[in-house]
Design a protein around this motif. Structure first.
Motif: not given
Length: 169
Positions: A13-18, A22-32, A74-76
């Motif tokens: 469950i923790n890994k799925e939430l991570y 992580l994918y939110l971080d990738l989405a933010n990168f592409y949005s930027d 936190k994704p690093d």
């Protein structure tokens, strides 16, 4: 339910939430970068990972397992090219597949057929996740240097919508 299997599912469950984080971080990168289609593709991934965590939570609850959540890391990752997040996404899906397989093996060792049946959906899902991530990376590798092709691919990815999983618990 075997304690080892239950603990592996709780950890998953923790890994799925991570994964969602992580994918939110990738989405933010592409949005930027102004690539809203790529951002959308990963925003849909976020929803899928949250749903996976929710399915596991409900399965554990249905089996009277107490769930204790841990902190989400936190994704690093640093991205220098437009392809970097896609490669990271593929590597991450392969990692998640290995985690699902480990839980399945533990359930099999314990002859926990109900959990094995539950995990069958995730085994299939991970095959699809890896294929989708690889296909996207392949398209970006082929077309990413051509601005017009990148524009078309980005527009194609804008059309992706979230579909809730159809798994009966």
């Amino acid at each position: 339910m075997n304690e080892k299997v239950a603990n592996l599912l709780i950890d998953q469950i923790n890994k799925e939430l991570y994964s969602a984080y992580l994918y939110l971080d990738l989405a933010n990168f592409y949005s930027d970068k102004g690539l809203d289609g790529f951002a959308n593709w990963y925003d849909v991934q976020v929803q899928e990972e949250m749903a996976h965590a929710d399915l596991m939570k409900q399965y554990l609850r249905n089996n009277s397992v107490r769930i204790e959540l841990s902190a989400i890391a936190k994704p690093d990752r640093e991205f220098t090219t437009l392809t970097d997040p896609l490669q990271i996404g593929l590597e991450h899906e392969k990692y998640v597949t290995s985690l699902i397989h480990a839980i399945y093996a533990a359930a099999s060792d314990d002859h926990d057929f109900r959990t094995m049946e539950f995990l069958n959906w995730f085994v299939k899902e991970q095959g699809e996740e890896e294929k989708n991530a690889q296909d996207l990376l392949n398209k970006m590798t082929l077309f990413g240097d051509d601005a017009r092709a990148l524009y078309l691919l980005d527009n194609e990815l804008k059309a992706r919508v979230y579909t809730a999983p159809s798994l009966t618990l």
